[in-house]
Write a protein that holds these residues in place. Sequence first.
Motif, short mmCIF file in Angstrom:
data_model
loop_
_atom_site.label_atom_id
_atom_site.label_comp_id
_atom_site.label_asym_id
_atom_site.label_seq_id
_atom_site.Cartn_x
_atom_site.Cartn_y
_atom_site.Cartn_z
N LYS A 1 -4.35 19.66 -2.00
CA LYS A 1 -5.63 18.96 -1.88
C LYS A 1 -5.81 18.38 -0.47
O LYS A 1 -4.84 18.10 0.22
CB LYS A 1 -5.71 17.83 -2.90
N THR A 2 -7.06 18.20 -0.10
CA THR A 2 -7.39 17.52 1.16
C THR A 2 -7.52 16.03 0.89
O THR A 2 -8.11 15.62 -0.11
CB THR A 2 -8.73 18.05 1.73
N MET A 3 -6.94 15.21 1.77
CA MET A 3 -7.03 13.76 1.61
C MET A 3 -8.30 13.26 2.29
O MET A 3 -8.48 13.43 3.50
CB MET A 3 -5.80 13.08 2.22
N ASP B 1 0.80 -1.23 0.00
CA ASP B 1 0.00 0.00 0.00
C ASP B 1 0.83 1.27 0.00
O ASP B 1 0.29 2.37 0.10
CB ASP B 1 -0.95 0.01 1.20
N ILE B 2 2.15 1.14 -0.12
CA ILE B 2 3.01 2.33 -0.17
C ILE B 2 2.66 3.24 -1.36
O ILE B 2 2.59 4.47 -1.20
CB ILE B 2 4.50 1.94 -0.18
N PRO B 3 2.43 2.70 -2.56
CA PRO B 3 2.05 3.58 -3.68
C PRO B 3 0.78 4.39 -3.38
O PRO B 3 0.70 5.57 -3.72
CB PRO B 3 1.82 2.60 -4.84
N LYS B 4 -0.18 3.77 -2.71
CA LYS B 4 -1.41 4.48 -2.36
C LYS B 4 -1.12 5.59 -1.36
O LYS B 4 -1.67 6.70 -1.45
CB LYS B 4 -2.42 3.50 -1.79
N ALA B 5 -0.23 5.31 -0.37
CA ALA B 5 0.14 6.31 0.63
C ALA B 5 0.90 7.48 -0.01
O ALA B 5 0.67 8.64 0.33
CB ALA B 5 0.98 5.67 1.73
N GLU B 6 1.80 7.17 -0.93
CA GLU B 6 2.56 8.22 -1.63
C GLU B 6 1.62 9.11 -2.44
O GLU B 6 1.77 10.34 -2.46
CB GLU B 6 3.62 7.59 -2.53
N GLN B 7 0.67 8.50 -3.12
CA GLN B 7 -0.28 9.28 -3.91
C GLN B 7 -1.07 10.24 -3.03
O GLN B 7 -1.30 11.40 -3.39
CB GLN B 7 -1.24 8.34 -4.65
N ALA B 8 -1.46 9.77 -1.85
CA ALA B 8 -2.21 10.62 -0.93
C ALA B 8 -1.35 11.78 -0.42
O ALA B 8 -1.80 12.93 -0.35
CB ALA B 8 -2.73 9.78 0.24
N PHE B 9 -0.08 11.50 -0.09
CA PHE B 9 0.81 12.53 0.43
C PHE B 9 1.08 13.61 -0.61
O PHE B 9 0.96 14.82 -0.33
CB PHE B 9 2.13 11.92 0.90
#
Length: 581
Positions: free
Chosen positions: A146-148, A131-139
């Motif tokens: 943008k708001t996450m 899930d690191i790619p998903k976390a990076e995208q959010a950061f």
Amino acid sequence: ALNTSIAFFVLGLGLVVNNISHDIAERKHDAETLRKTHDELELRITERTTELAKTNEALQTEIIERSHAEEALKKSEERFRSIVEGNFDAIHVLDPEGRFTYSSPSVERITGYKPDDIIGKYFKYFIAETDIPKAEQAFYGMMSGKTMEMVALEATKKDGTPFIIEANGSPVFKDGKIMDIQVVYRDITEKRTIEEQLRHSQKMDAVGQLASGIAHDFNNILTAIIGYGTLLLRKNPDDNLVNEYTSEIITSANRAAALTRDLLTFSRKHTINPQPALLNELIKMVERILARVLGEHIEFKVKIADENLVVKMDATQLEHVFLNLATNARDAMPEGGKLTIDICHVNLDNEFIDAHNYGIQGQYALITFTDTGIGMDKNTQSRVFEPFFTTKEVGKGTGLGLSMVYGAVKQHNGYINVYSEPGHGTVFKIYLPLSEEGVLGENKEPEIAAPKGNMETILLAEDDPDTRKIIKAVLEEYNYKVIEAVDGNDAISKFMEKKGEVKLLILDTIMPKIGGKQAYEGIKKIDPNIKAIFISGYTADMIKAKDLLETGFELLPKPIMPDKLLVKIRGLIDLKEGLMK
């Protein structure tokens, strides 16, 4: 000379007087000037003093106001800190490079890491690799302003335990620039587990409704097959070939009936008959059967409990549970292996309930099936109890075995878990509540030959023509007269026409217009002593839930076995005649 001297004296005296007068005048002027200056100075001092007093008063007021503001700010900071540090959710502050600059105390409760352990670490420090790619995208989304929104991420605790977090966050701006990133998250592992259990329960209920509907129609068909097969078998007692074929037809129909029961069992729609019994004794009885099922290439070991564990059980259904689990283990060990069955006494306490998100406190028998087979991955484990789900080749499994196991355990108010890893075997754990009731002795019904009638008249109300036809054929073959009715209203009308002749009613519980219960109530007003047998292709649970039949009535579930029906008929007719006498 004297006069001159006097004149000079007078002149000099005048000059002196004049000078003195001038000095006096100047002095008066100076004194007046000094007085005025003094007065002006006094006035200025008074004004300045007043100004200083006002300034001092304003300063004192400002000092007090600032002190109050500082006190309010301190309280606000303490309140904020209390809210942040006492929050159930974890709160982080990240710098623009993604490093932790602040972590609230809740972080340790959720992740196992102390706040100081992760200060300076990057945001993906404990996020699962997948899930690191998903976390990076959010950061990086937050770094763009943008708001996450809520994002679910798999993570790993300090002790290696996997868990799931639900996070949201937003950037913090100063002078138009992003200074920090604020992130809030919570552990939703338990929530996800409960949601999954709910989805599984809803799925089982949905398929259970489907199974119940299928069972109704299927049981009508099986009633005809078994009935005609039974009649054919008894019509040709000396024709070995016909008897052999007919017996196979009846055997296959009985297998189909068992399959229908399995469908209803996993959906918990099949009625069971639990009685207090010793679990150790049941295991001993089925041990030899299980050994034959497993085969010689699998080592089989049973370890019974050191004490007598009494469970309120439907012994036949639990035998099927053990047989299905043993069959499943055998198929997982095609090259051989070991199956162990272990029975022991356990106490389900709050710690167990909190860990598994289900259960009721109490004493339970724990039955553990452990095999050394090929094991299962997480996806297979999540679906293993689903009806019709199978990993076997087409034609080698119905996919109902473990779903039936699940349904049977639930009907016994128990719980079942599966633990497995690919290549490391599988463990099934079944928890059955212990009973404080005494063990009952065996009470098997003796086999009775189907008795013939004495040309008594029976009113048969059944909306399915094929079922009505075979029941009529069986009754006429065994010396009964039959009046047919296609629904409840027709049954009442036919009874009124022949009310002096009808000795017994056979009523389907669910029919068009009015059902069996309403028809019986109508007929009872005409003949209060009339007896009835109710038949149904629906489950007993459904009949009870819809208030289709009261307790105490005779109910025969479909598919109807001719001999059971004939025995029941004879008993009720004889009972009525005995009461009448």
